[in-house]
Design a protein around this motif. Structure first.
Motif, short mmCIF file in Angstrom:
data_model
loop_
_atom_site.label_atom_id
_atom_site.label_comp_id
_atom_site.label_asym_id
_atom_site.label_seq_id
_atom_site.Cartn_x
_atom_site.Cartn_y
_atom_site.Cartn_z
N ARG A 86 0.86 -1.19 0.00
CA ARG A 86 0.00 0.00 0.00
C ARG A 86 0.90 1.24 0.00
NH1 ARG A 86 -1.13 2.53 5.05
NH2 ARG A 86 0.04 1.58 6.77
N HIS A 227 1.41 8.16 -7.44
CA HIS A 227 0.49 7.16 -6.88
C HIS A 227 0.95 5.77 -7.30
CE1 HIS A 227 -3.48 6.03 -5.26
NE2 HIS A 227 -3.54 5.15 -6.24
N SER A 229 -0.16 1.44 -6.79
CA SER A 229 -1.17 0.54 -6.25
C SER A 229 -0.97 -0.85 -6.86
CB SER A 229 -2.55 1.08 -6.64
OG SER A 229 -3.55 0.16 -6.29
N GLN A 306 -11.24 -1.65 -12.07
CA GLN A 306 -10.55 -1.51 -10.76
C GLN A 306 -9.39 -0.54 -10.87
OE1 GLN A 306 -10.38 -3.09 -7.61
NE2 GLN A 306 -11.16 -5.17 -7.80
N GLU A 310 -8.64 3.46 -9.24
CA GLU A 310 -7.40 3.95 -8.62
C GLU A 310 -6.92 5.24 -9.30
OE1 GLU A 310 -5.57 3.12 -6.03
OE2 GLU A 310 -6.81 1.42 -5.44
N ASN A 313 -9.00 7.92 -8.00
CA ASN A 313 -8.62 8.22 -6.61
C ASN A 313 -7.43 9.18 -6.57
OD1 ASN A 313 -10.57 6.60 -5.60
ND2 ASN A 313 -9.23 4.88 -5.08
N TYR A 314 -6.54 9.03 -7.54
CA TYR A 314 -5.39 9.93 -7.62
C TYR A 314 -5.87 11.36 -7.90
CZ TYR A 314 -2.26 12.62 -10.61
OH TYR A 314 -1.59 13.65 -11.20
#
Length: 444
Positions: A86, A227, A229, A306, A310, A313-314
């Motif tokens: 993470r 970022h 992930s 998915q 992400e 989300n960034y």
């Protein structure tokens, strides 16, 4: 050839283990000296779950690489991925004792080392501390503070965290395979080094590395990692779905996916059929390619969505954080037919397939330039870079030692010479100054 001239990258994946030996040629490109590849047993979704099998797979790949190159492998740089990875954002600062002196690399190291002392959740460890931008005395958005004056040095960091047990298990496998662990690098960062250009990193780009067990994401903007992930799905879940949906064995499902698979179901006509040999004395199975594409399409859409979550989300939708260079796909899973078109359709972003050939010497084997080897090539680059830095540090230390020796000699002479021979002492000092000047000029 001595070990100092070449480096080794070892990619411990869920489906394959790759060892690559290489060195930098005079043009700054990477010359591949040997590769080894073995089927990965004992790794599930990027995490080691059977030590014995993993050791044996590593040894196989390493032996093959040694055989190909005629070189001995000592130390390796290894990639780490898996669902336990993470990332988090953290800001920290140091107050410098003397603001009249310019900021140097020691100050940056001190600030980074402070972040490594952060208290993590039980069983977690910091793998990477990646500075994003610095602040000096409140002045923000500084990319390179070295050489500036200032009393307070601040920075925003991207911190990558992983499970201690997973990291230790990888270390154990490497040691038991008779190798030294040079460094551990996050796999999406290694892949990014291999397939992304500096312009893309500046413009803003999302790298999606679709492996067997995991899909890794790394986002860059303004040349800085923003970022990371790791999504715990990859090509293997697609194979699993084909196996279940068509009632066939895994080996056949994998072959079907590679040879006839497509991420776009509209591509195949209803009458396109592939026949699969039945198991021992049973009738062959007939599977329509349209059905096969539907199975693949459903799972690929899930993986891409998915990843897109992400990217959102960034903050990709904000004007300042827009990824102008779009998406780059790499890894074995990126070779699936029509995947590029599907990703463009779902995300609305420009997409290309990333090959690690930009950094390789012109005569490199075609196989190594495939997206399959992106992570391994990135790890090799990481290893060569680390060696270069070590050599520079050693060179600087040697210079300092020689300077100290010269100063020591001068002091001894000064002690022997009395006040009466003052002019002579001056000339000795001059000679020493000239020696030192010559030495520094030559070093430059």
């Amino acid at each position: 050839m001595e070990q100092g001239n070449y480096s080794v990258g070892l990619d411990i994946g869920t489906t394959k283990i790759v060892a690559i030996i290489g060195r930098e040629n005079e043009y700054g490109k990477i010359e591949i000296l040997g590769t080894g590849r073995s089927k990965s047993l004992g790794v599930h979704r990027g995490v080691v779950n059977n030590i014995t099998q993993t050791i044996s797979s590593i040894q196989q790949a390493v032996e093959q690489a040694e055989l190909n190159s005629g070189l001995k492998i000592g130390s390796v740089v290894v990639g780490i991925a898996g669902q336990h990875i993470r990332s988090l954002h953290h800001s920290d600062y140091i107050t410098r004792p003397n603001s009249e002196e310019v900021i140097d690399n020691d100050d940056l190291d001190k600030l980074c080392n402070q972040v490594y002392k952060l208290v993590m959740l039980p069983g977690e460890e910091i793998i990477h501390v990646l500075p994003q931008e610095y602040k000096v005395d409140g002045q923000s958005e500084i990319k390179e503070p070295v050489g500036m004056y200032g009393g307070r040095l601040e920075a925003n960091f991207h911190v990558v965290v992983g499970q201690v047990s997973s990291i230790k298990n990888i270390g154990r496998c490497i040691k038991s395979a008779g190798l030294d662990l040079g460094n551990i690098t996050l796999e999406p960062l290694a892949s990014a080094d291999a397939v992304l250009s500096q312009e893309e990193k500046e413009a803003g780009v999302a790298l999606i590395d679709i492996g067997g067990g995991t899909t890794d994401l790394a986002i860059f903007k303004d040349g800085i990692i923003r970022h990371t992930s790791v999504i715990p799905f990859g090509g293997n879940v697609i194979t699993e779905d084909i196996k279940e949906g068509c009632s066939i064995i895994e080996k056949q499902a994998e072959l079907l996916k590679i040879k006839f698979g497509s991420a776009w179901p509209g591509e195949n006509k209803d009458n396109e059929i592939v026949s699969i040999p039945g198991l021992r004395g049973r009738e062959p199975k007939e599977i329509t390619l349209k059905n096969l594409s539907k199975i693949i399409h459903a799972r690929v859409v899930e993986i891409v969505e998915q990843v897109y979550v992400e990217i959102k989300n960034y903050g990709h939708e904000e004007q300042k954080k827009k990824l102008i260079a779009g998406i780059v796909l790499t890894g074995g899973g990126s070779q699936l037919k029509h995947l590029k078109q599907l990703v463009e359709y779902i995300t609305g972003m420009d997409t290309r397939i990333g090959y690690p050939n930009e950094h390789l010497a012109g005569d490199s084997d075609e196989e190594v330039a495939s997206p399959l080897y992106a992570t391994a090539v990135g790890l090799l680059m990481n290893s060569l870079e680390a060696k270069k830095k070590n050599r520079m540090v050693q060179h600087q230390e040697e210079e300092l030692k020689e300077e100290e020796v010269l100063v020591g000699e001068e002091n001894e002479m000064g002690a022997k010479t009395n006040a009466a021979t003052h002019p002579e002492r001056k000339s000795i000092f001059d000679k020493w100054s000239e020696k030192l000047k010559d030495f520094l000029d030559n070093a430059e």
